[in-house]
Scaffold this motif. Structure first.
Motif, PDB file in Angstrom:
ATOM      1  N   SER A 141       0.826  -1.208   0.000  1.00 18.93           N
ATOM      2  CA  SER A 141       0.000   0.000   0.000  1.00 18.93           C
ATOM      3  C   SER A 141       0.861   1.257   0.000  1.00 18.93           C
ATOM      4  CB  SER A 141      -0.932   0.010   1.210  1.00 18.93           C
ATOM      5  OG  SER A 141      -1.819  -1.063   1.149  1.00 18.93           O
ATOM      6  N   LEU A 142       2.015   1.208   0.673  1.00 17.44           N
ATOM      7  CA  LEU A 142       2.937   2.342   0.649  1.00 17.44           C
ATOM      8  C   LEU A 142       3.440   2.590  -0.774  1.00 17.44           C
ATOM      9  CD1 LEU A 142       4.718   4.493   2.074  1.00 17.44           C
ATOM     10  CD2 LEU A 142       6.451   2.706   2.253  1.00 17.44           C
ATOM     11  N   VAL A 143       3.748   1.524  -1.481  1.00 19.10           N
ATOM     12  CA  VAL A 143       4.221   1.663  -2.862  1.00 19.10           C
ATOM     13  C   VAL A 143       3.149   2.347  -3.714  1.00 19.10           C
ATOM     14  CG1 VAL A 143       4.895   0.379  -4.933  1.00 19.10           C
ATOM     15  CG2 VAL A 143       5.779  -0.298  -2.703  1.00 19.10           C
ATOM     16  N   TYR A 144       1.895   1.927  -3.538  1.00 17.90           N
ATOM     17  CA  TYR A 144       0.827   2.526  -4.337  1.00 17.90           C
ATOM     18  C   TYR A 144       0.437   3.919  -3.846  1.00 17.90           C
ATOM     19  CZ  TYR A 144       0.517  -1.461  -7.293  1.00 17.90           C
ATOM     20  OH  TYR A 144       0.822  -2.424  -8.212  1.00 17.90           O
ATOM     21  N   LEU A 145       0.699   4.238  -2.590  1.00 17.19           N
ATOM     22  CA  LEU A 145       0.531   5.611  -2.122  1.00 17.19           C
ATOM     23  C   LEU A 145       1.517   6.525  -2.839  1.00 17.19           C
ATOM     24  CD1 LEU A 145      -0.586   7.769  -0.098  1.00 17.19           C
ATOM     25  CD2 LEU A 145       1.308   7.094   1.379  1.00 17.19           C
ATOM     26  N   VAL A 146       2.761   6.096  -2.929  1.00 13.43           N
ATOM     27  CA  VAL A 146       3.773   6.879  -3.638  1.00 13.43           C
ATOM     28  C   VAL A 146       3.414   6.985  -5.115  1.00 13.43           C
ATOM     29  CG1 VAL A 146       6.212   6.954  -4.295  1.00 13.43           C
ATOM     30  CG2 VAL A 146       5.574   6.328  -1.974  1.00 13.43           C
ATOM     31  N   GLN A 147       2.895   5.898  -5.701  1.00 11.12           N
ATOM     32  CA  GLN A 147       2.470   5.923  -7.099  1.00 11.12           C
ATOM     33  C   GLN A 147       1.352   6.956  -7.298  1.00 11.12           C
ATOM     34  OE1 GLN A 147       3.419   3.776  -9.946  1.00 11.12           O
ATOM     35  NE2 GLN A 147       2.401   5.505 -10.878  1.00 11.12           N
ATOM     36  N   GLY A 148       0.392   6.978  -6.389  1.00  9.58           N
ATOM     37  CA  GLY A 148      -0.704   7.954  -6.476  1.00  9.58           C
ATOM     38  C   GLY A 148      -0.210   9.383  -6.335  1.00  9.58           C
ATOM     39  N   LEU A 149       0.741   9.595  -5.434  1.00  9.23           N
ATOM     40  CA  LEU A 149       1.321  10.929  -5.297  1.00  9.23           C
ATOM     41  C   LEU A 149       2.048  11.335  -6.578  1.00  9.23           C
ATOM     42  CD1 LEU A 149       2.676  10.806  -1.645  1.00  9.23           C
ATOM     43  CD2 LEU A 149       0.700  12.066  -2.493  1.00  9.23           C
ATOM     44  N   VAL A 151       1.231  10.454  -9.607  1.00  4.83           N
ATOM     45  CA  VAL A 151       0.201  10.838 -10.578  1.00  4.83           C
ATOM     46  C   VAL A 151      -0.274  12.263 -10.304  1.00  4.83           C
ATOM     47  CG1 VAL A 151      -2.165  10.334 -11.342  1.00  4.83           C
ATOM     48  CG2 VAL A 151      -0.527   8.476 -11.038  1.00  4.83           C
ATOM     49  N   ILE A 152      -0.481  12.582  -9.038  1.00  8.88           N
ATOM     50  CA  ILE A 152      -0.919  13.935  -8.678  1.00  8.88           C
ATOM     51  C   ILE A 152       0.143  14.962  -9.051  1.00  8.88           C
ATOM     52  CG2 ILE A 152      -1.417  15.442  -6.722  1.00  8.88           C
ATOM     53  CD1 ILE A 152      -2.860  13.030  -5.478  1.00  8.88           C
ATOM     54  N   VAL A 153       1.404  14.667  -8.754  1.00  3.76           N
ATOM     55  CA  VAL A 153       2.498  15.578  -9.105  1.00  3.76           C
ATOM     56  C   VAL A 153       2.562  15.762 -10.623  1.00  3.76           C
ATOM     57  CG1 VAL A 153       5.019  15.828  -9.126  1.00  3.76           C
ATOM     58  CG2 VAL A 153       3.850  15.157  -7.036  1.00  3.76           C
ATOM     59  N   PHE A 154       2.383  14.688 -11.368  1.00  2.00           N
ATOM     60  CA  PHE A 154       2.411  14.768 -12.830  1.00  2.00           C
ATOM     61  C   PHE A 154       1.354  15.744 -13.338  1.00  2.00           C
ATOM     62  CE2 PHE A 154       0.628  13.373 -16.879  1.00  2.00           C
ATOM     63  CZ  PHE A 154       1.735  13.465 -17.696  1.00  2.00           C
ATOM     64  N   TYR A 155       0.121  15.594 -12.858  1.00  2.00           N
ATOM     65  CA  TYR A 155      -0.949  16.462 -13.344  1.00  2.00           C
ATOM     66  C   TYR A 155      -0.804  17.900 -12.848  1.00  2.00           C
ATOM     67  CZ  TYR A 155      -3.382  12.699 -15.628  1.00  2.00           C
ATOM     68  OH  TYR A 155      -3.700  11.686 -16.475  1.00  2.00           O
ATOM     69  N   LEU A 156      -0.267  18.089 -11.655  1.00  2.00           N
ATOM     70  CA  LEU A 156      -0.022  19.455 -11.201  1.00  2.00           C
ATOM     71  C   LEU A 156       1.084  20.111 -12.014  1.00  2.00           C
ATOM     72  CD1 LEU A 156      -0.311  19.052  -7.315  1.00  2.00           C
ATOM     73  CD2 LEU A 156      -1.953  20.109  -8.862  1.00  2.00           C
ATOM     74  N   ASN A 157       2.110  19.342 -12.384  1.00  2.00           N
ATOM     75  CA  ASN A 157       3.165  19.874 -13.254  1.00  2.00           C
ATOM     76  C   ASN A 157       2.623  20.180 -14.638  1.00  2.00           C
ATOM     77  OD1 ASN A 157       5.082  19.661 -11.250  1.00  2.00           O
ATOM     78  ND2 ASN A 157       5.928  17.736 -11.999  1.00  2.00           N
ATOM     79  N   ARG A 158       1.792  19.295 -15.150  1.00  2.00           N
ATOM     80  CA  ARG A 158       1.236  19.453 -16.495  1.00  2.00           C
ATOM     81  C   ARG A 158       0.359  20.701 -16.578  1.00  2.00           C
ATOM     82  NH1 ARG A 158      -2.331  14.937 -19.642  1.00  2.00           N
ATOM     83  NH2 ARG A 158      -2.444  16.048 -21.602  1.00  2.00           N
TER      84      ARG A 158
END
Length: 180
Positions: A141-149, A151-158
């Motif tokens: 779950s920690l790995v997928y929490l980092v994965q979700g973060l 994705v959020i960073v990607f869209y905020l950068n975009r």
């Protein structure tokens, strides 16, 4: 390698020694006292019901101690990594650490299968298998929490979101994901 060995030795010591029973007793006393205070305001439960509830919660927490220890160690390591990178950049030098961009990071494909296997094993009627499954499930779950973060960073950068709004988005995500 040395911190990983030290962490492993500490986990083995906690599991195999009296330290685990002391941690368990301390946690039980604190949880009982906190629940008494909370439940005393609203009528609450009887002492027997409270004791049974504390024992149930305590059992779950003790079973998850290995995963919780690894998670806290990983959080400390990531914090140290960030601080060291920040200090190196303040000194005007390129840090000798690899550059990891969260927006481009992806969880390995095998994590999906580990997630599925640990989820299934947490329902198997063998107590040892359930404990291992729950601990692995927590770690994945920690790995997928980092994965979700990521994705959020990607869209905020975009979207070229300014840093102040980006900070607010992170705060809202922590407080309540529905706000984001």
């Amino acid at each position: 390698v040395l911190p990983a060995l030290a962490s492993g030795a500490l986990i083995a010591l906690l599991i195999s020694s009296v330290a685990l029973s002391a941690v368990k007793q301390h946690f039980e006393e604190d949880l009982t006292q906190a629940l008494r205070q909370v439940l005393s305001d609203g009528g609450g439960l009887s002492d027997d019901a409270l004791r049974a509830y504390v024992q149930e919660v305590l059992g779950i927490v003790v079973q998850l101690l290995p995963a919780l220890f690894v998670l806290s160690t990983a959080a400390g390591a990531l914090l140290n990594y960030g601080v060291v990178r920040l200090l190196w950049s303040r000194l005007g030098q390129q840090p000798p650490l690899p550059t990891i961009k969260l927006a481009q990071w992806r969880a390995p494909e095998v994590c999906v299968w580990v997630l599925i296997a640990s989820g299934i094993s947490s329902f198997v009627p063998l107590p040892g298998m359930q404990i291992v499954g729950l601990n692995v499930l927590l770690l994945v779950s920690l790995v997928y929490l980092v994965q979700g973060l990521g994705v959020i960073v990607f869209y905020l950068n975009r979207a070229s979101v300014p840093p102040i709004l980006r900070s607010l988005a992170y705060i809202f995500l922590v407080i309540q994901p529905l706000f984001l």
